[in-house]
Enzyme design. Structure first.
Site, short mmCIF file in Angstrom:
data_model
loop_
_atom_site.label_atom_id
_atom_site.label_comp_id
_atom_site.label_asym_id
_atom_site.label_seq_id
_atom_site.Cartn_x
_atom_site.Cartn_y
_atom_site.Cartn_z
N GLU A 58 -5.05 -3.04 -7.85
CA GLU A 58 -5.30 -1.59 -7.93
C GLU A 58 -4.84 -0.78 -6.44
O GLU A 58 -4.22 0.14 -6.31
CB GLU A 58 -6.36 -0.49 -8.46
CG GLU A 58 -6.33 -1.25 -9.73
CD GLU A 58 -7.72 -2.40 -10.27
OE1 GLU A 58 -6.98 -3.43 -9.18
OE2 GLU A 58 -7.26 -2.05 -11.18
N PHE A 83 -11.57 1.85 -11.90
CA PHE A 83 -11.33 1.27 -11.38
C PHE A 83 -10.08 1.95 -10.06
O PHE A 83 -9.41 1.82 -9.59
CB PHE A 83 -9.98 0.79 -11.88
CG PHE A 83 -10.43 -0.70 -13.10
CD1 PHE A 83 -12.00 -1.26 -12.86
CD2 PHE A 83 -10.17 -0.85 -14.21
CE1 PHE A 83 -12.42 -1.80 -13.63
CE2 PHE A 83 -11.49 -1.44 -15.54
CZ PHE A 83 -12.10 -2.03 -15.25
N ARG A 166 -9.97 9.26 -22.63
CA ARG A 166 -9.42 8.64 -23.57
C ARG A 166 -9.61 8.36 -25.11
O ARG A 166 -10.96 8.81 -25.82
CB ARG A 166 -10.21 7.12 -22.97
CG ARG A 166 -9.32 6.06 -23.62
CD ARG A 166 -9.72 4.68 -22.88
NE ARG A 166 -9.04 3.34 -24.35
CZ ARG A 166 -10.05 2.49 -24.84
NH1 ARG A 166 -10.65 2.13 -24.45
NH2 ARG A 166 -9.25 1.38 -25.90
#
Lengths: 334, 267
Positions: A58, A83, A166
Site C-alpha cells: 500500500e 489498509f 462492500r
C-alpha cells in the site's frame, strides 16, 4: 426514497467507475490485491492497459499514485479501508495530500460491516483522513448515491477518501437523487430532534425516525455523505431548529462525523444536547456475521430510538422498532 | 548543457562542495556531509546523462536537496545567487526538500518514498509514450531500511521499468551513526540483483567509474541501481576526525578553512 427492506445491487461502484473511465481517459485504476472485493475486476476487464496491480504494497501504491497524478492522470486507489488508511498514512500525507494531488483513495468495508475483527474493521479511517489538510472525506449510503457521486468525486481538484460498503449495496434513493459535494441533504424534516447520519447509518436513521414518528416524536434525518468539508451551514440550520441532536456513524465516535458535528455546534454556540452513535472508543471483534456486532456495539436502529427517547426525556420505555425482514437479495439495517 | 561541458565532473564536484559550504556556513551546521558524499554522483549525473528537458530527477532524501541545489546552476535549473537564501526564513530553498523546492521533479522529507514516486513517473512516461525519457532517483543507503523502498523495487522490476536508474549514495551514515552499525544492508548489490535489478557497485568519488556505471545502467533493459560507495567527509580535509556526517557542525573558523581549501583546489 424507497421503503425498507431495500432492494440491493452488486458492484455499483465498479460499474460507475467503468462508465466514468470511458469518458475520462486520464483515469487509472490501482489495485492493492483485492480487485474483485473492491469491484475493480470490472475495470480490469474493460481497460487492462489502465489497470495497475500494485500488489499488497500500500505504501508504494499510494506514493506511486501521487506521482501519476503529477503527470495528469486521475488515479483511483483501491483496497479495504483499514489498509487504505492505516498502513500508508504517511504516504497519503506526503505523497498525495500535502502536494494536493487528485488521487482518489477508495476504502471498502467500513466499520463493523466486516465481521473480520479489528484488523479488517476500519473504525478510525474517517478520523485519520479528516485530520489531513486538503483531504475530502466521503461516506456514501447507497447504490444510487454511488452512481450519482462518482462524476463529482472525479472532479474534486485535490485528494479524496471515499468510504464504501462492500458486497450487496442497498438502493435507498430513487433515480431522482442528486449528490452534492457541498450541501448536506435533509431526508426527513423534524422539529424536535435531528439525526445526522452518514454511510451505512443513513438507513438506520431513516428507520429510527419512522419509529419515533409513530410514537409522536418529530425527528428529522440529515444525510451527510461529505464529512469533510462539512456543510456546516446545514448543520447549524438543522440544529438551531431542534432541541436535541444525534449523530450516527459506522465508525469510532472520536474524530468522525460526530466529532465534526460537535465542533460545528460548539463553535456556533448553539448549545444543544448531543449524543453520538458509533463505536465508543473500543475495538470490536471477529464474528460470524456483521449484524450481531451492530447490535452488541449499539449501532442499530433501536439504539438510535433508545438514545432519542432518553435524550428527549420521554416517559416510559422507548418504542420498539418494528422488525423488518429482509429476504435474499434485500437489505434492512440492524 | 553547454555550461557543464566546461567543467570536468571532478571539478564540478568540488564546485558543488564549495557552494554547499557557503550554504551551510551562515547557519553553523547543516547537511554538508550529504553534499560531500554525493558531489561526484550529482556532478557525473549532470554531465552527459541527466537532461532536465527530457528526464525526471527524484531526490528521495529531502535533506540531500542541498546537493541538487548546489549542482543546479550549471544545468540551468537555478540561479547561483539564489543559493545564498538556503535555509533562511521564507526561502524557497528549504534545508529539507518540500513541494516548493526548485531544481528537482520530486523530493521527499519523509524517507523511503522517492523510489515509489520515481516508479510512478516512469510508468507515466511509458503510458504517455515519452520514449527515451529516463527517471533518475537519488536514494541514500540508510533509506534502504524503509520497507517501502523494497515494495517499489519489486514493482519496478515486475513492470520492467528499464528507464529507471537509482543513484544510491552509500555513505554509511544515518542519524544514530554508521548505517552498518544499525542495520546490516550488505550485500547491497546482491539484494537489488535478486529483486531483478541490474546493480553496479562503484567508488562513488571516482567520476570515471560513476560515468561507466551510468552508461551500463542506461544500456541494461532492467531497472538499474548505481551503488556509489562514498564518505560524508570526502573532499574536505579540514573537517575534524569523527565529524557527524549526517549533520555537520561548521563554526565560522572551520567554514573559513573549508572555503580556503576548496577555493585553492578550484583556483
Amino acid at each position: 426514497m424507497l421503503k425498507q427492506p431495500y432492494p440491493t445491487v452488486m458492484k455499483p461502484y465498479g460499474r460507475a467507475l467503468v462508465d466514468l473511465a470511458r469518458q475520462r481517459p486520464e483515469i487509472l485504476c490501482l489495485s492493492g490485491d483485492l480487485s474483485r472485493q473492491t469491484e475493480i475486476d470490472l475495470f480490469q476487464e474493460q481497460f487492462p492497459e489502465r489497470f495497475i496491480h500494485a500488489g499488497m504494497a500500500e505504501a508504494n501504491m499510494v506514493s506511486m499514485a501521487g506521482a501519476l497524478a503529477r503527470r495528469g492522470f486521475l488515479p483511483f486507489v483501491h483496497t479495504f479501508g483499514v489498509f487504505a488508511t492505516r498502513r500508508p498514512l504517511d504516504q497519503i500525507v506526503n505523497s498525495v495530500a500535502y502536494p494536493n494531488l487528485p488521487v482518489r483513495i477508495v476504502g471498502f468495508m467500513p466499520g463493523l460491516s466486516s465481521p473480520g475483527g479489528p484488523s479488517h474493521q476500519a473504525i478510525e479511517d474517517v478520523a485519520l483522513m479528516r485530520a489531513i489538510p486538503n483531504m475530502t472525506v466521503i461516506d456514501l449510503a447507497d447504490a444510487t448515491q454511488i452512481r450519482a457521486a462518482l462524476p463529482s468525486i472525479a472532479g474534486v481538484p485535490g485528494p479524496v477518501y471515499l468510504r464504501l460498503k462492500r458486497g450487496e449495496i442497498p438502493v435507498i434513493f430513487d433515480d431522482a437523487h442528486e449528490f452534492s459535494l457541498t450541501t448536506a441533504q435533509a431526508l426527513i424534516d423534524g422539529d424536535e430532534l435531528a439525526v445526522i447520519a452518514s454511510g451505512m447509518m443513513v438507513s438506520s436513521a431513516i428507520g429510527a425516525a419512522a419509529a419515533l414518528a409513530a410514537a409522536g416524536v418529530s425527528a428529522g434525518v440529515v444525510n451527510v455523505p461529505v464529512i469533510k468539508p462539512l456543510d456546516a451551514e446545514a448543520i447549524r440550520r438543522t440544529v438551531s431548529r431542534v432541541s436535541a441532536v444525534i449523530t450516527a456513524e459506522n465508525h469510532s465516535v472520536i474524530g468522525g462525523l460526530g466529532s465534526a458535528v460537535a465542533e460545528t455546534i460548539a463553535e456556533a454556540g448553539l448549545g444543544r444536547p448531543l449524543r453520538r452513535i458509533g463505536l465508543r472508543d473500543t475495538f470490536a471483534e471477529g464474528a460470524r456475521a456483521a449484524p450481531p456486532l451492530f447490535r452488541k456495539y449499539r449501532l442499530g436502529t433501536q439504539d438510535i430510538v433508545d438514545c432519542a427517547w432518553e435524550l428527549l426525556r420521554r416517559p416510559g420505555p422507548p418504542p420498539p422498532v418494528p422488525a423488518i425482514v429482509a429476504a435474499e437479495g434485500e437489505y434492512a439495517p440492524v | 548543457m553547454t555550461a557543464t561541458n566546461a567543467l570536468t565532473p571532478a571539478r564540478y564536484a568540488d564546485v558543488i562542495r564549495l557552494r554547499a559550504v557557503r550554504m551551510v556556513a551562515p547557519h553553523g551546521f547543516g547537511y554538508l556531509g550529504q553534499a560531500l558524499s554525493s558531489a561526484e554522483l550529482f556532478a557525473t549525473l549532470y554531465t552527459g546523462h541527466y537532461d532536465p528537458g527530457r528526464d525526471s530527477l527524484v531526490v528521495s532524501p529531502g535533506h540531500y536537496i542541498i546537493a541538487a541545489f548546489a549542482a543546479a546552476p550549471e544545468a540551468g535549473l537555478l540561479d547561483e545567487e539564489a543559493l545564498a537564501s538556503y535555509g533562511f526564513d521564507e526561502s524557497a530553498l528549504e534545508a529539507i526538500g518540500t513541494e516548493r523546492s526548485p531544481a528537482v521533479d520530486l523530493t521527499c522529507g519523509s524517507l523511503g518514498m522517492g523510489l515509489s514516486g520515481a516508479a510512478g513517473l516512469a510508468l507515466a512516461d511509458r503510458l504517455q509514450g515519452r520514449d527515451g525519457a529516463r527517471v533518475y532517483a537519488v536514494l541514500s543507503d540508510g533509506e534502504l531500511e524503509e520497507g517501502q523502498v523494497w515494495e517499489a523495487a519489486l514493482f519496478a522490476a515486475h513492470r520492467r521499468l528499464g528507464m529507471l536508474t537509482v543513484m544510491l549514495d552509500a555513505n554509511d551514515s544515518q542519524v544514530d551513526g554508521p548505517v552498518s552499525s544499525i542495520t546490516t544492508l550488505e550485500p547491497v548489490a546482491g539484494k537489488w540483483e535478486s529483486f531483478g535489478w541490474a546493480a553496479f557497485d562503484v567508488d562513488g568519488h571516482d567520476t570515471l567509474a560513476l560515468d561507466a556505471a551510468l552508461r551500463a545502467a542506461t544500456a541494461d533493459p532492467r531497472p538499474a541501481v548505481v551503488i556509489a560507495r562514498t564518505s560524508t567527509t570526502h573532499g574536505l580535509t579540514v573537517l575534524p576526525d569523527g565529524a557527524d556526517g549526517h549533520f555537520i557542525t561548521l563554526p565560522a573558523s572551520l567554514a573559513e578553512a573549508a572555503l580556503r581549501e576548496l577555493e585553492a583546489r578550484l583556483a
